[in-house]
Write a protein that holds these residues in place. Structure first.
Motif, short mmCIF file in Angstrom:
data_model
loop_
_atom_site.label_atom_id
_atom_site.label_comp_id
_atom_site.label_asym_id
_atom_site.label_seq_id
_atom_site.Cartn_x
_atom_site.Cartn_y
_atom_site.Cartn_z
N GLN A 1 0.83 -1.20 0.00
CA GLN A 1 0.00 0.00 0.00
C GLN A 1 0.87 1.25 0.00
N LEU A 2 1.98 1.20 0.71
CA LEU A 2 2.92 2.33 0.73
C LEU A 2 3.55 2.52 -0.65
N MET A 3 3.82 1.42 -1.35
CA MET A 3 4.39 1.51 -2.69
C MET A 3 3.41 2.15 -3.66
N ILE A 4 2.12 1.91 -3.46
CA ILE A 4 1.11 2.57 -4.29
C ILE A 4 1.16 4.07 -4.07
N ARG A 5 1.30 4.47 -2.82
CA ARG A 5 1.41 5.90 -2.51
C ARG A 5 2.68 6.49 -3.11
N LEU A 6 3.78 5.73 -3.05
CA LEU A 6 5.04 6.20 -3.63
C LEU A 6 4.90 6.38 -5.14
N HIS A 7 4.25 5.43 -5.78
CA HIS A 7 4.04 5.55 -7.22
C HIS A 7 3.22 6.78 -7.56
N ALA A 8 2.19 7.05 -6.75
CA ALA A 8 1.34 8.22 -7.00
C ALA A 8 2.14 9.52 -6.88
N GLU A 9 3.09 9.55 -5.96
CA GLU A 9 3.88 10.77 -5.76
C GLU A 9 5.01 10.92 -6.78
N MET A 10 5.49 9.78 -7.30
CA MET A 10 6.67 9.81 -8.16
C MET A 10 6.37 9.51 -9.63
N ARG A 11 5.14 9.32 -9.98
CA ARG A 11 4.80 8.87 -11.34
C ARG A 11 5.23 9.86 -12.41
N ASN A 12 5.38 11.15 -12.05
CA ASN A 12 5.80 12.16 -13.01
C ASN A 12 7.24 12.61 -12.81
N ALA A 13 7.99 11.87 -11.99
CA ALA A 13 9.36 12.27 -11.68
C ALA A 13 10.35 11.87 -12.77
N HIS A 14 9.94 10.99 -13.68
CA HIS A 14 10.84 10.52 -14.73
C HIS A 14 9.99 10.11 -15.92
N PRO A 15 10.46 10.34 -17.17
CA PRO A 15 9.68 9.96 -18.34
C PRO A 15 9.28 8.50 -18.37
N VAL A 16 10.18 7.62 -17.91
CA VAL A 16 9.85 6.19 -17.90
C VAL A 16 8.75 5.89 -16.90
N TYR A 17 8.76 6.56 -15.75
CA TYR A 17 7.69 6.36 -14.77
C TYR A 17 6.34 6.74 -15.39
N LYS A 18 6.32 7.82 -16.19
CA LYS A 18 5.09 8.23 -16.85
C LYS A 18 4.62 7.17 -17.83
N SER A 19 5.57 6.57 -18.53
CA SER A 19 5.21 5.60 -19.57
C SER A 19 4.53 4.37 -18.99
N TRP A 20 4.81 4.03 -17.73
CA TRP A 20 4.20 2.86 -17.12
C TRP A 20 2.68 2.98 -17.06
N ASP A 21 2.17 4.19 -16.92
CA ASP A 21 0.73 4.41 -16.83
C ASP A 21 0.06 4.45 -18.20
N ARG A 22 0.85 4.51 -19.26
CA ARG A 22 0.27 4.74 -20.57
C ARG A 22 0.37 3.55 -21.51
N THR A 23 1.23 2.59 -21.21
CA THR A 23 1.35 1.45 -22.10
C THR A 23 1.37 0.15 -21.31
N PRO A 24 0.59 -0.85 -21.70
CA PRO A 24 0.59 -2.12 -20.98
C PRO A 24 1.87 -2.90 -21.14
N ASP A 25 2.72 -2.54 -22.14
CA ASP A 25 3.97 -3.28 -22.34
C ASP A 25 5.06 -2.84 -21.39
N ASN A 26 4.98 -1.58 -20.91
CA ASN A 26 6.00 -1.06 -19.98
C ASN A 26 7.41 -1.28 -20.50
N ASP A 27 7.61 -1.03 -21.79
CA ASP A 27 8.89 -1.34 -22.42
C ASP A 27 9.84 -0.17 -22.23
N ASN A 28 10.91 -0.35 -21.49
CA ASN A 28 11.88 0.70 -21.24
C ASN A 28 12.97 0.76 -22.30
N SER A 29 12.90 -0.10 -23.28
CA SER A 29 13.94 -0.15 -24.29
C SER A 29 13.89 1.08 -25.18
N VAL A 30 15.06 1.69 -25.45
CA VAL A 30 15.10 2.88 -26.31
C VAL A 30 14.79 2.50 -27.75
#
Length: 201
Positions: free
Chosen positions: A160-189
């Motif tokens: 539950q704490l990790m959910i809160r952390l994700h909510a606070e940090m989801r916009n801290a990095h472009p890759v973190y943002k991408s996790w919410d937008r694509t089901p593949d979560n592909d970090n490959s450039v």
């Protein structure tokens, strides 16, 4: 003149996932770990391992050891078996994302209060696990039950704490943002989908 380097990570368009040094955990494994099947099947493994330890006086250490080994092998292979969820915004997916953010804090710092609570909860869950194992070794039912309950209480509070952390940090990095937008979560450039997400940021 060269542009100054980023203070927390080498490339502003890519999180250095390689720094998360967990045995056998590849990018694809992290994606699969966000599945609800992965979460709940891993959660049910601990009681089976504790039962195997408890039965060492009945079936002998050889069989008990083999059962425990099978449980640990299952925990290791589990993140590789299930497909990533279609919806990246489920609570178990957000908990897994938050855990990655927590482990990645050396590259992208996180709020100190959340980090301290996460460390404390991890310590409590570790003590609960130790208590459960010792109780099972001695066939001490109250001690075993208390250990298992403490482990699960601390673990799910941690999630539950990790959910809160994700909510606070989801916009801290472009890759973190991408996790919410694509089901593949592909970090490959090399990923076209990942490049599209980054171009939007």
């Amino acid at each position: 003149m060269r542009a100054p380097k980023q203070p927390h990570y080498k490339n502003k368009h890519r999180m250095p996932v390689g720094q998360i040094k967990l045995p056998g955990m590849t990018e694809r494994s992290w994606e699969r770990q966000t599945s609800s099947w992965s979460l709940w099947s891993r959660a049910l493994t601990l009681p089976l391992i504790i039962i195997a330890i408890w039965l060492h006086t009945t079936i002998g250490w050889a069989w008990a050891g083999l059962l425990c080994l099978a449980g640990f092998i299952w925990l290791w292979t589990n993140p590789r078996l299930f497909n990533p969820p279609k919806r990246p915004n489920s609570w178990y997916a957000r908990a897994a994302f938050g855990e990655r953010i927590w482990l990645n804090q050396r590259a992208v710092p996180i709020p100190r209060p959340i980090n301290m609570r996460a460390i404390a909860l991890s310590f409590v869950s570790g003590l609960g696990l130790l208590c459960a194992v010792v109780g099972a070794l001695g066939n001490n039912l109250p001690m075993t039950v208390i250990g298992v309950v403490a482990f699960y209480a601390a673990k799910f509070t941690f999630l539950q704490l990790m959910i809160r952390l994700h909510a606070e940090m989801r916009n801290a990095h472009p890759v973190y943002k991408s996790w919410d937008r694509t089901p593949d979560n592909d970090n490959s450039v090399k990923s076209t989908r990942h490049k599209k997400v980054l171009s939007q940021n």
